[in-house]
Design a protein around this motif. Structure first.
Motif, PDB file in Angstrom:
ATOM      1  N   GLU A 184      -9.508  -8.638   7.029  1.00 19.58           N
ATOM      2  CA  GLU A 184      -8.079  -8.837   6.779  1.00 19.58           C
ATOM      3  C   GLU A 184      -7.518  -7.537   6.220  1.00 19.58           C
ATOM      4  O   GLU A 184      -8.060  -6.991   5.263  1.00 19.58           O
ATOM      5  N   ARG A 185      -6.445  -7.078   6.798  1.00 13.97           N
ATOM      6  CA  ARG A 185      -5.754  -5.910   6.245  1.00 13.97           C
ATOM      7  C   ARG A 185      -4.693  -6.430   5.295  1.00 13.97           C
ATOM      8  O   ARG A 185      -3.946  -7.349   5.627  1.00 13.97           O
ATOM      9  N   ARG A 186      -4.628  -5.869   4.096  1.00 16.24           N
ATOM     10  CA  ARG A 186      -3.701  -6.331   3.066  1.00 16.24           C
ATOM     11  C   ARG A 186      -2.803  -5.199   2.602  1.00 16.24           C
ATOM     12  O   ARG A 186      -3.265  -4.067   2.456  1.00 16.24           O
ATOM     13  N   PRO A 187      -1.540  -5.491   2.332  1.00 17.50           N
ATOM     14  CA  PRO A 187      -0.655  -4.464   1.784  1.00 17.50           C
ATOM     15  C   PRO A 187      -0.963  -4.232   0.306  1.00 17.50           C
ATOM     16  O   PRO A 187      -1.563  -5.076  -0.352  1.00 17.50           O
ATOM     17  N   GLY A 188      -0.544  -3.095  -0.194  1.00 16.65           N
ATOM     18  CA  GLY A 188      -0.727  -2.792  -1.614  1.00 16.65           C
ATOM     19  C   GLY A 188      -2.129  -2.315  -1.911  1.00 16.65           C
ATOM     20  O   GLY A 188      -2.842  -1.848  -1.026  1.00 16.65           O
TER      21      GLY A 188
END
Length: 113
Positions: free
Chosen positions: A76-80
């Motif tokens: 999963e790519r996550r922001p921040g």
């Protein structure tokens, strides 16, 4: 036994030992900031979170390990950025150690000899 507990049994594709082995391979990549991973029994996968700020070279290292194990790994790519605390035990209290806990243990051991 499962029925007595009012549960339902389910044949899964990946056994616990296989998922722990994948987790162990990812643990060998320790030191990559803004990442986390853990075994997720509900999906029968190792869940990998990659946050912003991870270089493309480091992301590629993780993706190579994941590719070797097919659908046993979910990325999963996550922001921040990943926080300086561990949420893995809230979701996976049964997993061994997350990268953050290992780093803290090593730092503590170095301080106290």
């Amino acid at each position: 036994m499962v029925r007595k507990a009012r549960g339902t049994s389910k044949l899964v594709e990946h056994n616990a030992a296989e998922l722990e082995a994948v987790h162990g391979e990812l643990d060998e990549l320790a030191g990559i900031s803004n990442t986390s991973w853990g075994v997720d029994p509900s999906s029968n996968q190792v869940s990998v979170k990659i946050y912003d700020g991870v270089s493309s070279a480091e992301r590629a290292r993780i993706e190579r390990v994941a590719a070797d194990h097919g659908d046993a790994v979910r990325i999963e790519r996550r922001p921040g950025q990943a926080g300086a605390y561990c949420l893995c035990h809230a979701r996976w209290p049964w997993h061994r150690f997350c990268r953050l806990h290992v780093q803290r243990w090593v730092q503590r051991s170095e301080r106290f000899g």
